[in-house]
Design a protein around this motif. Structure first.
Motif, PDB file in Angstrom:
ATOM      1  N   GLU A 448       0.831  -1.209   0.000  1.00 19.75           N
ATOM      2  CA  GLU A 448       0.000   0.000   0.000  1.00 19.75           C
ATOM      3  C   GLU A 448       0.863   1.254   0.000  1.00 19.75           C
ATOM      4  O   GLU A 448       0.534   2.242  -0.672  1.00 19.75           O
ATOM      5  CB  GLU A 448      -0.919  -0.028   1.215  1.00 19.75           C
ATOM      6  CG  GLU A 448      -2.001  -1.095   1.120  1.00 19.75           C
ATOM      7  CD  GLU A 448      -2.850  -1.185   2.375  1.00 19.75           C
ATOM      8  OE1 GLU A 448      -3.935  -1.770   2.324  1.00 19.75           O
ATOM      9  OE2 GLU A 448      -2.409  -0.642   3.412  1.00 19.75           O
ATOM     10  N   PHE A 453      -1.095  -1.746  -5.830  1.00 15.55           N
ATOM     11  CA  PHE A 453      -2.386  -2.323  -5.454  1.00 15.55           C
ATOM     12  C   PHE A 453      -2.721  -3.565  -6.278  1.00 15.55           C
ATOM     13  O   PHE A 453      -3.354  -4.500  -5.782  1.00 15.55           O
ATOM     14  CB  PHE A 453      -3.486  -1.266  -5.593  1.00 15.55           C
ATOM     15  CG  PHE A 453      -3.261  -0.065  -4.726  1.00 15.55           C
ATOM     16  CD1 PHE A 453      -3.397  -0.159  -3.354  1.00 15.55           C
ATOM     17  CD2 PHE A 453      -2.882   1.155  -5.263  1.00 15.55           C
ATOM     18  CE1 PHE A 453      -3.188   0.945  -2.536  1.00 15.55           C
ATOM     19  CE2 PHE A 453      -2.658   2.260  -4.469  1.00 15.55           C
ATOM     20  CZ  PHE A 453      -2.805   2.156  -3.093  1.00 15.55           C
ATOM     21  N   GLY A 457      -3.527  -7.363  -4.800  1.00 14.99           N
ATOM     22  CA  GLY A 457      -4.598  -8.289  -5.159  1.00 14.99           C
ATOM     23  C   GLY A 457      -4.065  -9.668  -5.510  1.00 14.99           C
ATOM     24  O   GLY A 457      -4.654 -10.694  -5.130  1.00 14.99           O
ATOM     25  N   ASN A 468     -11.020 -10.446  -1.058  1.00 12.29           N
ATOM     26  CA  ASN A 468     -10.139  -9.295  -0.829  1.00 12.29           C
ATOM     27  C   ASN A 468      -9.369  -8.925  -2.090  1.00 12.29           C
ATOM     28  O   ASN A 468      -9.131  -7.739  -2.368  1.00 12.29           O
ATOM     29  CB  ASN A 468      -9.166  -9.597   0.306  1.00 12.29           C
ATOM     30  CG  ASN A 468      -9.848  -9.640   1.651  1.00 12.29           C
ATOM     31  OD1 ASN A 468     -10.958  -9.123   1.807  1.00 12.29           O
ATOM     32  ND2 ASN A 468      -9.221 -10.260   2.627  1.00 12.29           N
ATOM     33  N   THR A 472      -9.838  -5.359  -3.967  1.00 10.15           N
ATOM     34  CA  THR A 472      -8.686  -4.473  -4.155  1.00 10.15           C
ATOM     35  C   THR A 472      -8.620  -3.983  -5.592  1.00 10.15           C
ATOM     36  O   THR A 472      -8.383  -2.789  -5.864  1.00 10.15           O
ATOM     37  CB  THR A 472      -7.394  -5.220  -3.782  1.00 10.15           C
ATOM     38  OG1 THR A 472      -7.469  -5.645  -2.413  1.00 10.15           O
ATOM     39  CG2 THR A 472      -6.180  -4.310  -3.957  1.00 10.15           C
ATOM     40  N   LYS A 475     -11.268  -1.364  -6.420  1.00  2.63           N
ATOM     41  CA  LYS A 475     -10.915  -0.013  -5.978  1.00  2.63           C
ATOM     42  C   LYS A 475      -9.984   0.655  -6.981  1.00  2.63           C
ATOM     43  O   LYS A 475     -10.066   1.871  -7.195  1.00  2.63           O
ATOM     44  CB  LYS A 475     -10.253  -0.076  -4.600  1.00  2.63           C
ATOM     45  CG  LYS A 475     -11.210  -0.435  -3.472  1.00  2.63           C
ATOM     46  CD  LYS A 475     -10.487  -0.467  -2.133  1.00  2.63           C
ATOM     47  CE  LYS A 475     -11.438  -0.821  -0.999  1.00  2.63           C
ATOM     48  NZ  LYS A 475     -10.729  -0.890   0.305  1.00  2.63           N
TER      49      LYS A 475
END
Length: 786
Positions: A448, A453, A457, A468, A472, A475
């Motif tokens: 992060e 990102f 993932g 999750n 990710t 987003k």
């Protein structure tokens, strides 16, 4: 020693239906996924649970794909980070999805390929062209970035970084395609066919291992392993080399070149080494050799009273440390491996490298030339960089061996930290997308912080946290984050959902992907949720484009015969057409509204479609009336008659065509249309029926052409029927003649002479018959009679 344990993974049982042609030609394994290429051009996909142990082993047949009618699958290679399976068949590389075995249409075949190798790029060799091509592989394309001409035809190929190791018909050589330098290793006199058949793997794999791991300037520093006679294949599973005979696998140690174990297996023909184990493949079965845990090997050493080896290993590791601080990294790595050094000893020497094991305490003996790598990282970065390169090389070398399995989380977390800090994002993605034990508590904040990102993932996905992972990536798409990933994140989400077996996660994200791109996302619905048609249709109610694509899939691909599916698809087409038309009518200001709506010839829309619907209901006259009176298209009406009559009998055709002039004759201004129809299609009308409907006021001259052509056709038909009857009679007589000739009876002439034996016939049966009558009689003349 027992260093490997054999277990049967797969066996093809005889089908009992004639000759069984099943034969395994190649094998690929990634994790629990096993891919078999057969002699008949079939790719079979199996999953094997519990790959690391022989206990509770279960194999499940997932699916198969026929690549073609004939020809063997030459090579299979999985590219897990892209979910690709590369298949070499018919001299071309084809890409399939690893999990569905469906073709990836965006990646076209690479033609004229004899063999290939996948590292960070795809290396494809062509025997005919004497070239090696290097391709950059992406999710949806590949680009040829370099071609290397070879002096001879490549027979076998392996790759290490930018270095190609090539075997030709008479030699082995190394070629670095970046620096364009070539190192000739040594010649051989095996002959091309022997290399290709069974000796190529033995000599080549051993030469490759010697060249890359034990050679300097082409000269080996260790004596070669003495092979047993009749070896047909070999494989390296560090620190062991396995040599295959027809019924035995000989297992040698690379460290001391000694034979450690022999395993008996029937009719094996080649070996495949993976990160976890070694597969022994025969024509119809696959066995797996699993490494024995290190603890069990130590217990065996204790039983055999060979504990003094521990002291010997400590001395070797100390020597390795001396070499390490002298920056003799090749020798240091060899000694660390030979002495089975705990990898955490090296990790703990490097600054900022995490050691996750709380109970770890360094055990190495101090050496006089030790350096402080923390200070070196501040004062001499180029030298420290060499230590980082060694750390990467050493950890990757031992990661999947027994030596590395002592502390897998420490190794993976250290490699993660190293790649992230050094900006080696390709290696980082490869690490986190494959099976790994990276510590999430450490890795997630670091990713992060570096805004990686997409890699985050991949890390979630590799550790089974699929929700999750997708959340990710979602987003990234929604927030348009500054993630430097080179692939389409949205398409990656779609592909991931397509391969998920966990349906609840798919249902959670279906609406989101449909809102983004209906056409791309419908594939997810089709592939994953095809067994729940009603639920899918309910979801797609608010997505007209996706609904149309899904209905087309049901009707055109699955050939659904349900009336509801076809009706919905037609209704969907109508809505789309009307929507587009209404949009154009609202938005455009350049059309003539009066010409479209008010003119007599353009009063409305969709008349042809209405006519089709009326025809489907059997209301042909109403359909023709719509085309004549509303559409005002005589050609469309005539075409309707032809299309409706296709495949029907003559009576139906004549009735259909008779309806059209009757409609024309209902209004006086369409008389010319009726005359034209009769003159152009005289063969489709019954003459008598037409004469009955024609007005009495019509002159003979008006329909003279129609009458002449109709009479000519009628006469022609009558003559043809007469000719057909005559030909049928002749055919009947011919069959009677053949039947008569087939009998054993002979015909007698008026002189009562037998045509067969030329003797006069006498007898009560003949004498009683009228004189001169031609008949059939059995002849009993001669010695034998007939």
């Amino acid at each position: 020693m027992k260093v490997f344990t054999p277990v049967l993974v797969f066996q093809k049982m005889p089908s009992g239906k004639g000759k069984d042609k099943f034969s395994i030609q190649c094998l690929e394994c990634f994790g629990k996924n096993l891919y078999i290429g057969t002699k008949e051009g079939v790719v079979e996909y199996l999953t094997v649970n519990n790959m690391s142990s022989e206990e509770s082993l279960s194999v499940r047949d997932v699916g198969k794909r026929q690549m073609g009618r004939s020809g063997a699958i030459s090579q299979l290679t999985a590219v897990p980070v892209l979910n690709h399976l590369l298949v070499l068949w018919d001299c071309s590389v084809t890409v399939l999805n690893m999990f569905s075995l469906e073709l990836i249409p965006a990646l076209k075949k690479i033609q004229n390929v004899s063999l290939f190798y996948v590292s960070e790029s795809l290396i494809a060799a062509s025997t005919k062209r004497k070239t090696v091509s290097i391709y950059k592989v992406c999710v949806d394309r590949w680009d040829c970035v370099r071609q290397v001409a070879l002096p001879q035809e490549p027979v076998v190929l392996a790759v290490h970084g930018t270095c190609l190791c090539v075997a030709t018909c008479d030699r082995y050589f190394l070629h670095d395609y970046q620096s364009q330098t070539t190192l000739y290793l040594f010649p051989h006199n095996l002959g091309k066919q022997n290399i290709i058949a069974n000796k190529r793997r033995i000599h080549f794999k051993w030469a490759w291992m010697q060249a890359l791991f034990e050679m300097k300037n082409g000269t080996s520093q260790h004596p070669p392993v003495q092979w047993p006679d009749g070896v047909v294949d070999a494989a390296v599973h560090f620190p062991y080399v396995l040599a295959l005979q027809n019924q035995t696998v000989h297992i040698y140690s690379i460290l001391d070149q000694q034979l450690k174990q022999t395993v008996s297996l029937q009719s094996a023909k080649f070996l495949i080494s993976t990160e976890e184990s070694v597969f022994v493949v025969a024509d119809k079965e696959i066995n797996r050799l699993s490494p024995v845990p290190l603890e069990n090997q130590i217990q065996e050493l204790v039983k055999r009273q060979r504990v003094d080896e521990d002291l010997h290993k400590n001395v070797i590791c100390t020597s390795g440390m001396i070499k390490f601080y002298r920056e003799a990294f090749v020798d240091a790595k060899e000694l660390f491996i030979k002495g089975e050094l705990d990898p955490r000893e090296i990790i703990s020497l490097h600054p900022a490298m995490p050691v996750m094991s709380e109970d770890f305490a360094p055990q190495t003996t101090a050496v006089s030339n030790a350096k402080d790598l923390w200070t070196l990282s501040r004062d001499d970065w180029p030298t420290f960089q060499q230590y980082l390169i060694f750390l990467d090389d050493f950890l990757r070398e031992v990661r999947l061996t027994g030596q590395g399995q002592r502390c897998p989380q420490d190794i993976d977390s250290a490699l993660f930290k190293l790649y992230l800090e050094q900006g080696e994002y390709g290696k980082l993605d490869q690490l986190v997308s494959s099976q790994n034990t990276c510590n999430l508590q450490m890795c997630v904040p670091d990713l992060e912080q570096h805004k990686r990102f997409f890699t985050l993932g991949l890390l979630y996905q590799s550790q089974g946290q699929h929700f999750n992972a997708i959340q990710t990536w979602v987003k990234i798409v929604e927030e348009q984050s500054e993630d430097p990933s080179h692939i389409s994140v949205f398409q990656h989400i779609v592909n991931t959902l397509s391969n998920l077996e966990h349906k609840p996660i798919i249902w959670k994200f279906v609406d989101w992907v449909l809102q983004r791109d209906q056409e791309a996302s419908i594939l997810t619905v089709i592939t994953c949720l095809s067994t729940a048609e009603e639920e899918v249709l309910t979801i797609l109610t608010n997505y007209s484009v996706a609904m149309t694509v899904y209905l087309e899939y049901l009707v055109n691909e699955l050939h659904s015969k349900e009336e509801k599916r076809h009706t919905m698809l037609i209704t969907s087409y109508v809505k789309q057409i009307l929507h587009k038309l209404q949009q154009l009518l609202w938005q455009s200001s350049f059309y003539n509204a009066d010409a479209i709506y008010g003119e007599p010839n353009n009063t409305s829309f969709l008349h042809v479609e209405k006519a089709i619907l009326l025809g489907k209901s059997g209301k042909h006259k109403k359909a023709l009336q719509v085309l004549v009176h509303e559409e005002k298209d005589q050609q469309a009406a005539e075409s309707y008659c032809w299309r409706t009559s296709a495949g029907r009998d003559r009576k139906f055709t004549e009735g259909m065509f008779l309806t059209l002039p009757q409609i024309y004759l209902e209004s006086s201004h369409r008389i010319i249309a009726a005359v034209d129809l009769l003159n152009k299609n005289e063969a489709s009308f019954d003459l008598v029926s037409v004469l009955r409907v024609l007005p009495d006021s019509w002159s003979l001259k008006l329909v003279l052409r129609f009458l002449c052509e109709s009479l000519r056709g009628t006469v022609h038909d009558k003559r043809m029927r007469g000719l057909e009857m005559s030909l049928a009679k002749v055919e009947t007589l011919r069959h009677k003649h053949v039947l008569m000739e087939a009998t054993h009876e002979k015909r007698i002439d008026r002189g009562c002479i037998c045509h067969s034996c030329q003797k006069r016939l006498t007898g009560p049966e003949f004498l009683r018959r009228p004189t001169g009558e031609l008949t059939h009689i059995s002849c009993h003349g001669g010695e034998s009679g007939h």
